[in-house]
Design a protein around this motif. Sequence first.
Motif, PDB file in Angstrom:
ATOM      1  N   PRO A  80      47.949  40.597  30.775  1.00  0.00           N
ATOM      2  CA  PRO A  80      48.529  41.192  31.964  1.00  0.00           C
ATOM      3  C   PRO A  80      47.567  42.120  32.689  1.00  0.00           C
ATOM      4  CG  PRO A  80      50.008  41.392  30.074  1.00  0.00           C
ATOM      5  CD  PRO A  80      48.666  40.974  29.567  1.00  0.00           C
ATOM      6  N   VAL A  81      46.618  42.722  31.976  1.00  0.00           N
ATOM      7  CA  VAL A  81      45.761  43.733  32.571  1.00  0.00           C
ATOM      8  C   VAL A  81      44.817  43.130  33.593  1.00  0.00           C
ATOM      9  CG1 VAL A  81      43.998  45.459  32.118  1.00  0.00           C
ATOM     10  CG2 VAL A  81      45.936  45.202  30.567  1.00  0.00           C
ATOM     11  N   TRP A  82      44.106  42.067  33.237  1.00  0.00           N
ATOM     12  CA  TRP A  82      43.160  41.506  34.188  1.00  0.00           C
ATOM     13  C   TRP A  82      43.885  40.924  35.382  1.00  0.00           C
ATOM     14  CZ3 TRP A  82      43.311  36.532  35.824  1.00  0.00           C
ATOM     15  CH2 TRP A  82      43.886  35.561  35.000  1.00  0.00           C
ATOM     16  N   GLN A  83      45.131  40.472  35.215  1.00  0.00           N
ATOM     17  CA  GLN A  83      45.901  39.985  36.345  1.00  0.00           C
ATOM     18  C   GLN A  83      46.247  41.123  37.297  1.00  0.00           C
ATOM     19  OE1 GLN A  83      49.185  37.981  34.462  1.00  0.00           O
ATOM     20  NE2 GLN A  83      48.095  36.030  34.343  1.00  0.00           N
ATOM     21  N   VAL A  84      46.532  42.296  36.757  1.00  0.00           N
ATOM     22  CA  VAL A  84      46.824  43.456  37.596  1.00  0.00           C
ATOM     23  C   VAL A  84      45.600  43.826  38.429  1.00  0.00           C
ATOM     24  CG1 VAL A  84      47.334  45.926  37.567  1.00  0.00           C
ATOM     25  CG2 VAL A  84      48.645  44.362  36.117  1.00  0.00           C
ATOM     26  N   VAL A  85      44.402  43.730  37.831  1.00  0.00           N
ATOM     27  CA  VAL A  85      43.175  44.071  38.551  1.00  0.00           C
ATOM     28  C   VAL A  85      43.027  43.226  39.808  1.00  0.00           C
ATOM     29  CG1 VAL A  85      40.648  44.050  38.406  1.00  0.00           C
ATOM     30  CG2 VAL A  85      42.002  44.906  36.492  1.00  0.00           C
ATOM     31  N   LEU A  86      43.531  41.996  39.785  1.00  0.00           N
ATOM     32  CA  LEU A  86      43.444  41.130  40.950  1.00  0.00           C
ATOM     33  C   LEU A  86      44.183  41.708  42.148  1.00  0.00           C
ATOM     34  CD1 LEU A  86      43.987  37.611  39.308  1.00  0.00           C
ATOM     35  CD2 LEU A  86      41.837  38.627  40.049  1.00  0.00           C
ATOM     36  N   TYR A  87      45.156  42.566  41.898  1.00  0.00           N
ATOM     37  CA  TYR A  87      45.957  43.138  42.979  1.00  0.00           C
ATOM     38  C   TYR A  87      45.407  44.472  43.473  1.00  0.00           C
ATOM     39  CZ  TYR A  87      49.346  39.554  41.735  1.00  0.00           C
ATOM     40  OH  TYR A  87      49.954  38.350  41.477  1.00  0.00           O
ATOM     41  N   VAL A  88      44.301  44.931  42.910  1.00  0.00           N
ATOM     42  CA  VAL A  88      43.684  46.160  43.394  1.00  0.00           C
ATOM     43  C   VAL A  88      43.059  45.888  44.758  1.00  0.00           C
ATOM     44  CG1 VAL A  88      41.874  47.856  42.995  1.00  0.00           C
ATOM     45  CG2 VAL A  88      43.247  47.034  41.082  1.00  0.00           C
ATOM     46  N   SER A  89      43.419  46.692  45.738  1.00  0.00           N
ATOM     47  CA  SER A  89      42.941  46.536  47.103  1.00  0.00           C
ATOM     48  C   SER A  89      42.938  47.908  47.758  1.00  0.00           C
ATOM     49  CB  SER A  89      43.851  45.577  47.880  1.00  0.00           C
ATOM     50  OG  SER A  89      45.137  46.149  48.031  1.00  0.00           O
ATOM     51  N   PRO A  90      42.340  48.043  48.941  1.00  0.00           N
ATOM     52  CA  PRO A  90      42.424  49.337  49.635  1.00  0.00           C
ATOM     53  C   PRO A  90      43.857  49.804  49.828  1.00  0.00           C
ATOM     54  CG  PRO A  90      40.740  47.976  50.650  1.00  0.00           C
ATOM     55  CD  PRO A  90      41.431  47.117  49.635  1.00  0.00           C
TER      56      PRO A  90
END
Length: 218
Positions: free
Chosen positions: A35-45
């Motif tokens: 789940p963690v690396w999938q959350v990183v995909l949603y990091v944006s400004p």
Amino acid sequence: MSVAERDRGIAAVGAEGATLRTYSIPRASASRGTPVWQVVLYVSPASCLAAAVLAVLLCFLAEFITARRPDIIRPLSGSLLAVWVLLVLAVTVIPDGPPAGRFDQIYWLPGEGLIYGTAGMGSNEISMILKQEAANAIMFAPIAILAYYALRNPSRLLVLAGCAAFSCAIELIQWLEQAGRTADVDDLTFNSLGAAFGLAAVTIASIAMTRRNLHARA
């Protein structure tokens, strides 16, 4: 983040339209679990801005509780801090696989991991790494905020030093686990920046609430 996890994350980014190289990435960092690396995909400004706003709102809420119920703010903050720290440990130090049987590289110099660790990578791969570092900062802001309100005599400098020490401990554990992670001073830097932002939010909320109370009494 383990090497395998980062490869999966970059592959997911590449699936959106980029053709990426198939080599294994030599640099890893502080997170684990699918789940963690999938959350990183949603990091944006936008998500970083939302996290910053939530941090400030959390501080205003803590200041409000401090003014109304000073007897519960310390135990409440301490309990939430314990939960958050456990979550951070769960995503940073629990091995994602069996030990590799070797010690991985350590990036000692600031920016070394970002410069040399991204050599030969495409823009999507570099973007993934930058998103991960942003997540490192976001992850530590609540630790600083909750630690500040959990202390009897809070000191911003002491809280910041404690967050930096906690980040160092995480990097050391990741390196000693020999589980495909890389200890990186950039992770410590972004963790500390996140903690510093959390303390800045505390200061903003404290000053604003103090001025509000003064105006209310005038």
